[in-house]
Design a protein around this motif. Structure first.
Motif, PDB file in Angstrom:
ATOM      1  N   ASN A  19      -1.938   0.481  -6.882  1.00  0.00           N
ATOM      2  CA  ASN A  19      -1.919  -0.755  -7.127  1.00  0.00           C
ATOM      3  C   ASN A  19      -1.381  -1.574  -6.007  1.00  0.00           C
ATOM      4  O   ASN A  19      -0.146  -1.457  -5.820  1.00  0.00           O
ATOM      5  N   PRO A  20      -1.938  -2.464  -5.452  1.00  0.00           N
ATOM      6  CA  PRO A  20      -1.176  -3.256  -4.349  1.00  0.00           C
ATOM      7  C   PRO A  20      -0.462  -4.485  -4.808  1.00  0.00           C
ATOM      8  O   PRO A  20       0.277  -5.297  -3.919  1.00  0.00           O
ATOM      9  N   PHE A  21       0.008  -4.440  -5.961  1.00  0.00           N
ATOM     10  CA  PHE A  21       0.761  -5.751  -6.363  1.00  0.00           C
ATOM     11  C   PHE A  21       2.121  -5.189  -6.969  1.00  0.00           C
ATOM     12  O   PHE A  21       2.781  -6.004  -7.430  1.00  0.00           O
ATOM     13  N   ASP A  22       2.219  -4.016  -7.194  1.00  0.00           N
ATOM     14  CA  ASP A  22       3.822  -3.537  -7.279  1.00  0.00           C
ATOM     15  C   ASP A  22       4.448  -2.914  -6.121  1.00  0.00           C
ATOM     16  O   ASP A  22       4.049  -2.801  -5.083  1.00  0.00           O
ATOM     17  N   GLN A  23       5.686  -2.554  -6.336  1.00  0.00           N
ATOM     18  CA  GLN A  23       6.529  -1.920  -5.242  1.00  0.00           C
ATOM     19  C   GLN A  23       7.903  -1.079  -5.809  1.00  0.00           C
ATOM     20  O   GLN A  23       8.727  -1.304  -5.847  1.00  0.00           O
ATOM     21  N   PRO A  24       6.974   0.110  -6.708  1.00  0.00           N
ATOM     22  CA  PRO A  24       8.144   0.736  -7.258  1.00  0.00           C
ATOM     23  C   PRO A  24       9.214   1.630  -6.706  1.00  0.00           C
ATOM     24  O   PRO A  24      10.336   1.853  -7.362  1.00  0.00           O
ATOM     25  N   ASP A  25       9.011   1.780  -5.250  1.00  0.00           N
ATOM     26  CA  ASP A  25      10.216   2.499  -4.763  1.00  0.00           C
ATOM     27  C   ASP A  25      11.123   1.613  -4.012  1.00  0.00           C
ATOM     28  O   ASP A  25      12.349   2.151  -3.516  1.00  0.00           O
ATOM     29  N   GLY A  52       7.733   5.666  -0.739  1.00  0.00           N
ATOM     30  CA  GLY A  52       6.688   5.508  -1.692  1.00  0.00           C
ATOM     31  C   GLY A  52       5.328   6.317  -1.114  1.00  0.00           C
ATOM     32  O   GLY A  52       4.368   6.870  -1.565  1.00  0.00           O
ATOM     33  N   GLY A  53       5.418   6.097   0.151  1.00  0.00           N
ATOM     34  CA  GLY A  53       4.081   6.679   0.993  1.00  0.00           C
ATOM     35  C   GLY A  53       4.150   8.225   1.260  1.00  0.00           C
ATOM     36  O   GLY A  53       4.788   8.795   0.763  1.00  0.00           O
ATOM     37  N   PRO A  54       3.346   8.703   2.343  1.00  0.00           N
ATOM     38  CA  PRO A  54       3.403   9.920   2.601  1.00  0.00           C
ATOM     39  C   PRO A  54       4.814  10.281   3.193  1.00  0.00           C
ATOM     40  O   PRO A  54       5.143   9.636   4.120  1.00  0.00           O
ATOM     41  N   HIS A  55       5.507  11.226   2.863  1.00  0.00           N
ATOM     42  CA  HIS A  55       6.797  11.622   3.369  1.00  0.00           C
ATOM     43  C   HIS A  55       6.553  12.406   4.845  1.00  0.00           C
ATOM     44  O   HIS A  55       7.034  13.599   4.786  1.00  0.00           O
ATOM     45  N   ILE A  56       6.492  11.664   5.693  1.00  0.00           N
ATOM     46  CA  ILE A  56       6.186  12.201   6.983  1.00  0.00           C
ATOM     47  C   ILE A  56       6.958  11.505   8.200  1.00  0.00           C
ATOM     48  O   ILE A  56       6.671  11.444   9.198  1.00  0.00           O
ATOM     49  N   THR A  81       0.705  -1.143  -0.026  1.00  0.00           N
ATOM     50  CA  THR A  81       0.136  -0.088  -0.199  1.00  0.00           C
ATOM     51  C   THR A  81       0.941   1.214   0.127  1.00  0.00           C
ATOM     52  O   THR A  81       0.140   2.335  -0.392  1.00  0.00           O
ATOM     53  N   GLY A  82       2.102   1.184   0.604  1.00  0.00           N
ATOM     54  CA  GLY A  82       2.792   2.458   0.402  1.00  0.00           C
ATOM     55  C   GLY A  82       3.383   3.019  -0.698  1.00  0.00           C
ATOM     56  O   GLY A  82       4.469   2.866  -1.115  1.00  0.00           O
ATOM     57  N   LYS A  83       2.523   3.915  -1.586  1.00  0.00           N
ATOM     58  CA  LYS A  83       2.842   4.222  -2.832  1.00  0.00           C
ATOM     59  C   LYS A  83       2.195   5.373  -3.264  1.00  0.00           C
ATOM     60  O   LYS A  83       1.138   5.606  -2.487  1.00  0.00           O
ATOM     61  N   ASN A  84       2.276   6.206  -4.256  1.00  0.00           N
ATOM     62  CA  ASN A  84       1.591   7.388  -4.695  1.00  0.00           C
ATOM     63  C   ASN A  84       1.262   8.392  -3.445  1.00  0.00           C
ATOM     64  O   ASN A  84       0.022   8.919  -3.432  1.00  0.00           O
ATOM     65  N   GLY A  85       2.077   8.430  -2.438  1.00  0.00           N
ATOM     66  CA  GLY A  85       1.959   9.302  -1.400  1.00  0.00           C
ATOM     67  C   GLY A  85       1.009   8.961  -0.476  1.00  0.00           C
ATOM     68  O   GLY A  85       0.657   9.760   0.337  1.00  0.00           O
ATOM     69  N   THR A  86       0.265   7.725  -0.366  1.00  0.00           N
ATOM     70  CA  THR A  86      -0.695   7.254   0.789  1.00  0.00           C
ATOM     71  C   THR A  86       0.064   6.064   1.089  1.00  0.00           C
ATOM     72  O   THR A  86       1.128   5.501   0.848  1.00  0.00           O
ATOM     73  N   GLY A  87      -0.831   5.153   1.681  1.00  0.00           N
ATOM     74  CA  GLY A  87      -0.535   3.888   2.377  1.00  0.00           C
ATOM     75  C   GLY A  87      -0.683   3.387   3.770  1.00  0.00           C
ATOM     76  O   GLY A  87      -1.102   4.619   4.628  1.00  0.00           O
TER      77      GLY A  87
END
Length: 549
Positions: free
Chosen positions: A362-368, A478-482, A279-285
């Motif tokens: 997309n819960p099936f990739d891991q781009p970062d 990949g998630g929110p940069h917090i 889930t950790g991608k596109n700034g969410t997760g």
């Protein structure tokens, strides 16, 4: 007989009540069971079309069992009873929990720390079979571990190929090279199942079966549970759990996972990888925060936190062991679940797929994950990443990089540096401890997680490097940069050569740490690098300094 329990309270229950009707309207459960790759949007269709084999893998998985059993008996007849598994992420986390729960011994080799690897190859090599698990065989950690263990076997007068078992995708470079080398066995896994969903494929079953776990019951429980999870029903636990973790408003994106007396040993680490990397991608997760037995977590009632309790549904009095941890769990916003291991594997895989749809990712990739790998490769031939000049305090070297809130702060001492890092932790953020040390012999370091959490008043995760790079590492970048990050590295008293490679393990793990730190810093997040110049003295100094805070 499969068992499965799920109870939702507070925001978790509210999210399920709000989101499940829409999931039913879309027939999400039955469409997932039918492997409908359009459930996660147009951008995810291509990847999803190749990654849904986990919803109907049972026939293929059962066909493996006689072969696994026969190989185990053959090896036992030769006095080979110790199973060492070289694999990262999904290739090792599922076998680890399967074997721990079954009470059978499995040695997981998922580290590049020279001290850890040396201890593995230095014990009972004459009784060892090496299982190498990798979809492609190109994972640098697994390839290095394979080379090192096989060389140790050769030096002990053992035919290394006869003691090597490969688990990989059909037609992979590893499958081809292994067949040419004449290894003991090659098990081909379903290529339509991604690594973190592969618990019930050859990746989870082969090492676990060779170690002696009961695989038939595991598959029976999972298949029985999937039949329930495939129903478009308002009480479907997969839909309800997915909605609870992925559908809260606002999103409670820190999942504090508590072992509340569960017999499923290590399940939290498997859940952590499945959810964080999916889930950790596109700034969410969603970021799982694994809490040890009896550890307080004072911020569990924060509005971005959801508590997940893994319970024992077979407790003697017929209830969970909630009361044992009641004083630690102040949140009324909870997920409570338990049951057989096969049931939990299927429940969380379905729930993660549901949460991905609700989050719009997309819960099936891991781009970062790849970004850290690329950076590590660059660091093998480069200097340390850009950072402040090193400060030295006792046995530790201190560097800062990333956010100016940290790099401009007073970090002349370890205590000052830790205080400065804690001050950068956002009110909606978290602190991640990333320890590139030996998780088997230096596990006392994990005690600083709860202490730092109390000091920060925010969730704190703890990950052993490099294994977390294949897990929460995806969320970090990949998630929110917090996030704020405490990276711990060390000098190694001894090193381990990697046969036929231009680097040693000490150089590799240093490059992995430096590369990851640079990627995090490039995203503008604060990174405090604490390097133990003297391994034992530095470790003691760090633990004592955190306690003193």
């Amino acid at each position: 007989m499969s068992s499965l329990s799920l109870t939702l309270t507070g925001a978790a229950r509210e999210a399920a009540e709000n989101q499940v009707p829409g999931l039913l309207d879309h027939e999400f459960a039955s469409r997932l069971a039918a492997k409908d790759h359009t459930l996660w949007g147009v951008e995810a269709e291509d990847e999803a079309s190749k990654r849904l084999g986990w919803v109907d893998l049972f026939e293929g998985s059962r066909q493996l069992l006689p072969q696994i059993t026969a190989l185990r008996e053959e090896l036992a007849g030769e006095g080979v009873t110790r199973v060492v598994l070289a694999g990262m992420g999904g290739s090792s986390l599922a076998p680890e929990v399967i074997c721990a729960t079954a009470g059978v011994e499995l040695t997981v080799l998922d580290s590049t720390d020279p001290q850890h690897v040396a201890s593995v190859i230095g014990a009972d090599i004459e009784k060892t079979v090496l299982v190498v698990s990798s979809k492609s065989g190109s994972t640098v950690e697994t390839d290095s571990q394979r080379r090192i263990v096989q060389q140790a076997m050769t030096e002990a007068g053992i035919d290394a190929q006869s003691r090597t078992v490969i688990v990989t995708d059909p037609g992979s470079p590893l499958a081809k090279s292994s067949a040419e080398a004449g290894v003991r066995a090659v098990f081909e896994a379903d290529p339509t199942v991604g690594g973190r969903y592969s618990a019930l494929t050859a990746f989870g079953l082969v090492p676990s079966g060779l170690a002696g776990a009961d695989l038939e019951s595991l598959l029976d429980d999972a298949e029985e549970t999937l039949a329930i999870l495939a129903e478009d029903d308002a009480d479907n636990p997969g839909l309800r759990l997915g909605a609870a973790i992925g559908g809260t408003t606002p999103l409670r994106n820190k999942l504090v996972v508590v072992d509340a007396g569960s017999p499923l040993l290590g399940l939290g680490a498997w859940i952590e990888q499945l959810i964080a990397e999916s889930t950790g991608k596109n700034g969410t997760g969603l970021l799982p925060v694994i809490v040890g037995d009896g550890e307080p977590e004072l911020h569990r009632d924060a509005d971005d936190v959801l508590t997940v309790q893994i319970i024992d549904v077979d407790a003697e009095d017929g209830t969970s062991v909630d009361n044992d941890v009641a004083d630690l769990v102040v949140s009324s916003h909870k997920v409570r679940t338990g049951g057989s291991l096969g049931a939990q594997f299927m429940l969380w895989e379905v729930a993660t797929a549901v949460a991905g749809a609700l989050l719009g990712i997309n819960p099936f990739d891991q781009p970062d994950v790849e970004s850290a790998k690329v950076a590590a490769r660059g660091m093998l031939d480069a200097e340390t990443p850009e950072s402040t000049e090193a400060e030295v305090d006792g046995a530790v070297e201190i560097r800062t990089l990333g956010s100016s809130a940290l790099t401009d702060a007073d970090t002349a001492s370890l205590q000052a540096a830790l205080k400065a890092l804690l001050e950068t932790v956002r009110q909606d953020g978290y602190l991640a401890v990333m320890a590139y040390l030996d998780r088997t012999s230096e596990h006392e370091l994990e005690s600083i997680r709860a202490q730092l959490s109390s000091l920060a008043g925010r969730p704190v995760t703890f990950g052993w490097g490099p294994r977390f790079l294949h897990s929460t590492g995806q969320f970090h970048k990949g998630g929110p940069h917090i996030g704020a990050f405490l990276q711990i590295t060390t000098e190694s008293e001894g090193d381990v050569e990697v046969p036929d490679r231009p680097f040693t393990l000490a150089k590799l793990i240093a490059a992995q740490a430096a590369g990851d730190a640079q990627v995090l810093a490039d995203h503008g997040m604060p990174v405090l690098r604490v390097h133990l110049q003297d391994r034992q003295a530095g470790l003691t100094q760090l633990i004592d300094t955190v306690e003193a805070l």
